[in-house]
Design an enzyme around this catalytic site. Structure first.
Site, PDB file in Angstrom:
ATOM      1  N   ASP A 100      -3.150  -3.067  -2.524  1.00 16.89           N
ATOM      2  CA  ASP A 100      -4.161  -2.032  -2.596  1.00 16.89           C
ATOM      3  C   ASP A 100      -3.967  -1.127  -3.859  1.00 16.89           C
ATOM      4  O   ASP A 100      -3.107  -1.044  -4.372  1.00 16.89           O
ATOM      5  CB  ASP A 100      -4.278  -1.071  -1.260  1.00 16.89           C
ATOM      6  CG  ASP A 100      -5.337  -0.150  -1.348  1.00 16.89           C
ATOM      7  OD1 ASP A 100      -5.256   0.856  -0.757  1.00 16.89           O
ATOM      8  OD2 ASP A 100      -6.366  -0.461  -1.752  1.00 16.89           O
ATOM      9  N   ASN A 101      -5.030  -0.682  -4.270  1.00 18.10           N
ATOM     10  CA  ASN A 101      -5.108   0.520  -5.335  1.00 18.10           C
ATOM     11  C   ASN A 101      -4.685   0.132  -6.727  1.00 18.10           C
ATOM     12  O   ASN A 101      -3.954   0.528  -7.471  1.00 18.10           O
ATOM     13  CB  ASN A 101      -4.175   1.696  -4.881  1.00 18.10           C
ATOM     14  CG  ASN A 101      -4.363   2.162  -3.605  1.00 18.10           C
ATOM     15  OD1 ASN A 101      -3.491   2.194  -2.680  1.00 18.10           O
ATOM     16  ND2 ASN A 101      -5.510   2.523  -3.534  1.00 18.10           N
ATOM     17  N   ASP A 160       0.725  -1.274  -0.077  1.00 17.62           N
ATOM     18  CA  ASP A 160       0.067  -0.112  -0.036  1.00 17.62           C
ATOM     19  C   ASP A 160       0.931   1.669   0.050  1.00 17.62           C
ATOM     20  O   ASP A 160       0.473   2.214   0.470  1.00 17.62           O
ATOM     21  CB  ASP A 160      -0.935  -0.018   1.196  1.00 17.62           C
ATOM     22  CG  ASP A 160      -2.026   1.068   1.233  1.00 17.62           C
ATOM     23  OD1 ASP A 160      -2.565   1.269   2.291  1.00 17.62           O
ATOM     24  OD2 ASP A 160      -2.289   1.619  -0.091  1.00 17.62           O
ATOM     25  N   LYS A 211       2.933   3.368  -5.761  1.00 19.70           N
ATOM     26  CA  LYS A 211       2.466   2.456  -6.778  1.00 19.70           C
ATOM     27  C   LYS A 211       3.464   2.119  -7.463  1.00 19.70           C
ATOM     28  O   LYS A 211       3.383   1.051  -8.153  1.00 19.70           O
ATOM     29  CB  LYS A 211       1.314   3.127  -7.340  1.00 19.70           C
ATOM     30  CG  LYS A 211       0.208   3.635  -6.192  1.00 19.70           C
ATOM     31  CD  LYS A 211       0.045   2.787  -5.038  1.00 19.70           C
ATOM     32  CE  LYS A 211      -0.871   3.376  -3.804  1.00 19.70           C
ATOM     33  NZ  LYS A 211      -0.671   2.519  -2.690  1.00 19.70           N
ATOM     34  N   GLU A 213     -11.301   4.164  -1.304  1.00 24.31           N
ATOM     35  CA  GLU A 213     -11.578   4.468   0.004  1.00 24.31           C
ATOM     36  C   GLU A 213     -12.628   5.668   0.002  1.00 24.31           C
ATOM     37  O   GLU A 213     -12.277   6.990  -0.609  1.00 24.31           O
ATOM     38  CB  GLU A 213     -10.710   4.758   0.817  1.00 24.31           C
ATOM     39  CG  GLU A 213      -9.338   5.683   0.458  1.00 24.31           C
ATOM     40  CD  GLU A 213      -8.284   4.941  -0.275  1.00 24.31           C
ATOM     41  OE1 GLU A 213      -8.779   3.812  -0.838  1.00 24.31           O
ATOM     42  OE2 GLU A 213      -7.255   5.040  -0.347  1.00 24.31           O
TER      43      GLU A 213
HETATM   44  O1  LIG Z   1       3.600   5.495   1.079  1.00 24.64           O
HETATM   45  C1  LIG Z   1       3.894   6.303   0.751  1.00 24.64           C
HETATM   46  N1  LIG Z   1       2.865   7.343   0.095  1.00 24.64           N
HETATM   47  C2  LIG Z   1       1.297   6.626   0.270  1.00 24.64           C
HETATM   48  C3  LIG Z   1       1.128   5.667  -0.727  1.00 24.64           C
HETATM   49  N2  LIG Z   1      -0.281   5.615  -0.893  1.00 24.64           N
HETATM   50  C4  LIG Z   1      -0.913   6.277  -1.895  1.00 24.64           C
HETATM   51  O2  LIG Z   1      -0.171   7.077  -2.590  1.00 24.64           O
HETATM   52  C5  LIG Z   1      -2.125   6.247  -2.036  1.00 24.64           C
HETATM   53  C6  LIG Z   1      -2.676   7.110  -3.042  1.00 24.64           C
HETATM   54  C7  LIG Z   1      -4.443   7.065  -3.011  1.00 24.64           C
HETATM   55  C8  LIG Z   1      -5.062   8.159  -3.989  1.00 24.64           C
HETATM   56  C9  LIG Z   1      -6.167   7.770  -4.706  1.00 24.64           C
HETATM   57  C10 LIG Z   1      -6.452   8.558  -5.347  1.00 24.64           C
HETATM   58  C11 LIG Z   1      -6.417  10.151  -5.166  1.00 24.64           C
HETATM   59  F1  LIG Z   1      -6.810  11.122  -6.087  1.00 24.64           F
HETATM   60  C12 LIG Z   1      -5.179  10.423  -4.403  1.00 24.64           C
HETATM   61  C13 LIG Z   1      -4.421   9.528  -3.618  1.00 24.64           C
HETATM   62  C14 LIG Z   1      -4.851   6.184  -2.248  1.00 24.64           C
HETATM   63  C15 LIG Z   1      -4.262   5.007  -1.584  1.00 24.64           C
HETATM   64  O3  LIG Z   1      -5.127   4.044  -0.915  1.00 24.64           O
HETATM   65  C16 LIG Z   1      -2.933   5.011  -1.483  1.00 24.64           C
HETATM   66  O4  LIG Z   1      -2.560   3.998  -0.743  1.00 24.64           O
HETATM   67  C17 LIG Z   1       5.265   7.013   0.357  1.00 24.64           C
HETATM   68  C18 LIG Z   1       5.302   8.430   0.523  1.00 24.64           C
HETATM   69  C19 LIG Z   1       6.519   8.946   0.244  1.00 24.64           C
HETATM   70  O5  LIG Z   1       7.015   9.843   0.549  1.00 24.64           O
HETATM   71  N3  LIG Z   1       7.544   7.932   0.060  1.00 24.64           N
HETATM   72  C20 LIG Z   1       7.205   6.476  -0.202  1.00 24.64           C
HETATM   73  N4  LIG Z   1       5.954   6.139   0.125  1.00 24.64           N
HETATM   74 MG   LIG Z   2      -4.012   2.472  -0.571  1.00 28.80          MG
END
Ligand SMILES: O=C(NCCNC(=O)c1cc(-c2ccc(F)cc2)cc(O)c1O)c1cc(O)ncn1
Ligand SMILES: [Mg+2]
Length: 214
Positions: A169-170, A141, A144, A199
């Site tokens: 997820d996603n 999660d 991506k 979500e």
């Molecule tokens: O884990 C790190 N970010 C969150 C990953 N998760 C997502 O990006 C994520 C995004 C969405 C999402 C869906 C639609 C929309 F319009 C905007 C966002 C939904 C989800 O369910 C996710 O899980 C991360 C950060 C970083 O700085 N460095 C390394 N890793």
């Molecule tokens: Mg997610």
């Protein structure tokens, strides 16, 4: 000064959830995200699919990639058997600091180990640092575009055994096209798509469950 969304989410947990009651923490976050502000937790609809996979696998060892505010971390850990261990990786130090407090509020500190840093750096160190042989369940999660390279890395590092389950997820929104292409066409995996919604929205999304065949 202005608070961040994770800080406001934590405040909602501390205000509305009961200390030591993980399900009330999950409920408080879902309420906050439905009534106040959207946040990228797996959420209640996909969360029910996650719950059914966790209870079916009944894992002794779990790896979560991407903690964010620990919503899914708490959701998974609340269903684990007594001596099971969950390791969760979070890259963003601010999110990690909030996640630690959510985990503490839920009273799950002894089941969950939160590790700060990049998944690509930590996966090769898992065995030696955490005395882990293999993971029974991996919940993907995080970023991506890291799902595929990290899955290949877990294979190379011998962290998957015959029967290990990957739950991603996603896979539709934001989408993980290269991961889906690989996992659905690889003879080393058997995959199944669970259709759901992003979500707290009506947008299509889903979880991909894959069994590593060894
Ligand atoms: O884990 C790190 N970010 C969150 C990953 N998760 C997502 O990006 C994520 C995004 C969405 C999402 C869906 C639609 C929309 F319009 C905007 C966002 C939904 C989800 O369910 C996710 O899980 C991360 C950060 C970083 O700085 N460095 C390394 N890793
Ligand atoms: Mg997610």
């Amino acid at each position: 000064t202005q608070t961040t969304r994770p800080q406001r989410l934590l405040a909602a947990v501390q205000k509305n959830a009961t200390r030591g009651d993980p399900r009330s923490v999950v409920k408080a976050i879902d309420q906050f995200c439905r009534q106040k502000e959207w946040a990228m937790n797996v959420g209640d609809e996909k969360g029910c699919i996650l719950d059914s996979v966790v209870t079916e696998v009944n894992p002794a060892t779990v790896l979560e990639l991407g903690t964010y505010c620990a919503y899914s971390t708490v959701r998974i850990a609340s269903l684990l058997p007594p001596h099971a261990k969950l390791i969760t990786l979070e890259f963003n130090p601010h999110n990690a600091a909030i996640a630690r407090q959510v985990i503490a509020w839920a009273g799950l500190g002894d089941k969950i180990q939160l590790v700060e840093g990049a998944s690509g750096d930590w996966i090769p160190k898992m065995k030696e640092k955490f005395a882990i042989e293999t993971f029974d369940l991996v919940f993907l999660d995080h970023w991506k575009d890291r799902y595929l390279p990290d899955t290949k890395l877990m294979e190379e590092c011998g962290l998957l055994r015959k029967g290990s389950i990957l739950l991603a997820d996603n896979v539709i929104c934001p989408g993980t096209p290269d991961y889906l292409e690989y996992i659905r066409n690889s003879p080393r995996y058997k995959s199944q798509y669970f259709r759901s919604h992003l979500e707290y929205t009506k947008v299509e999304d889903g979880l991909e469950k894959s069994v590593f065949l060894g």
